[in-house]
Write an enzyme that holds these catalytic residues in place. Structure first.
Site, PDB file in Angstrom:
ATOM      1  CB  SER A 198      26.915  13.084   3.513  1.00 54.97           C
ATOM      2  OG  SER A 198      27.792  12.396   4.382  1.00 54.97           O
TER       3      SER A 198
ATOM      4  CE  LYS B  87      31.531  13.954   4.007  1.00 54.39           C
ATOM      5  NZ  LYS B  87      30.078  13.921   3.801  1.00 54.39           N
TER       6      LYS B  87
END
Length: 340
Positions: free
Chosen positions: A237, A282
């Site tokens: 990611s 996140k």
């Protein structure tokens, strides 16, 4: 007095038993939460996170932070309850993160390989965006005829005299020859050009075709060399933020105008941005360190909208071109494509 003591002891025994159970017995869950973030324009342990050698690098300021998710395993009952009650973590079945029957070492190795692949994709996507030349490099040497002859990082020049301009050329040159064929491979290692003769083995999934045992990929043309200096991080990611940092360093001006931007997203070599897991954690991590804007893969927008931390602007990203344009818009004070 004795009766009172007995009553007190009888009341305390269940509490003590619960205390022992709560601290000793583990639960089949892991806790997910905000992990560390890293400024891809900055340094870690005295090294540039995205280090470029052999090319002019434009000065950058501000932040383009990649974000991570923390995973806490081996929780006892009390720890699991504490994480759940914190509001900063979520509990998911352990089997979703660590599939039963798969060794932990194998899972960690796979995650690390995903991260390594994301670095390669990020580099190629950025170079393509900037219209900079690339070469075909050996990314991995497996257990096959090339082992001990070719090494990761070697630049492939030609096979049997045919120029190698793209990774597919390697596949074509090798698979078109039967096992037992001898290939002459020209490659560059460091500053020197070399040739080697390699006898092909049978391809494991198609014994009629030749097998070299390498994984080719693209990379910067020497003398430029790009190195990503983040260790102990897994998964794919970080790709988007790595690409943006590389573009920022290799192009004039500053993509984000010196502002604090964070984000996440996988990326392929064509610049397409893909979805990731743990978006809410996140975003929390990004806001906690001061980010005001968060780049969200388009496929994650619906989930992100439902859990947006206060004060964090969400920007929808489908590809690298769109991400760069959004950063230009942010720098110029223009409206961006949001997840709203």
């Amino acid at each position: 007095m004795n009766r009172r003591i007995m009553t007190l002891v009888a009341a305390l025994v269940p509490v003590l038993i619960l205390g022992v159970i709560g601290t000793v017995v583990t639960v089949p869950y892991v806790a997910l939460g905000p992990g560390p973030t890293f400024n891809t324009l900055g340094e870690v342990d005295g090294k540039q996170v995205v280090d470029v050698q052999g090319a002019a690098v434009d000065p950058t300021t501000g932040h383009l932070n990649m974000t991570t998710v923390s995973v806490r395993d081996g929780l006892n009952l009390f720890e699991a309850f504490g994480f759940w009650a914190s509001g900063q973590h979520g509990l998911v079945p352990r089997a979703e993160v660590y599939p039963p029957g798969v060794p932990r070492e194998e899972i960690d190795k796979s995650n690390q390989q995903d991260f390594k692949d994301s670095e390669g994709n990020a580099e190629v996507a950025a170079l393509h965006f900037l219209n900079l030349p690339t070469v075909v490099l050996i990314r991995k040497v497996g257990d096959g005829p090339a082992a001990g002859v070719l090494e990761p990082g070697d630049e492939l020049i030609s096979i049997n005299g045919a120029p190698i301009a793209a990774p597919k050329d390697v596949v074509t040159a090798v698979s078109s020859q039967p096992p037992g064929s001898e290939l002459t491979v020209a490659f560059r290692r460091g500053a020197g050009e070399q040739t080697a003769k390699i006898v092909l083995a049978a391809r494991p999934d198609d014994p009629a075709k030749g097998y070299l045992g390498v994984t080719p990929g693209e990379g910067a043309r020497p003398p430029m060399e790009v190195t990503f200096n983040l260790a102990d991080i897994g998964g794919p990611s970080a790709g988007l933020m790595f690409s943006l940092a590389l573009i920022d360093k290799l192009s004039p001006g500053e993509l984000d105008g010196g502002k604090f931007v964070a984000g996440t997203g996988t990326i392929d070599q064509d610049g397409k941005v893909g979805p990731i897991g743990g978006i809410q954690y996140k975003m929390m991590a990004a806001r906690e360190v001061g980010a005001e804007t968060f780049l969200v893969p388009a496929a994650n927008c619906n989930e992100a909208r439902q859990r947006t931390p206060e004060g964090l602007r969400l920007v929808k990203v489908e590809n690298l071109d769109g991400a760069v344009k959004s950063l230009d818009d942010i720098s110029a004070g223009r409206e961006t494509v949001s997840c709203g």
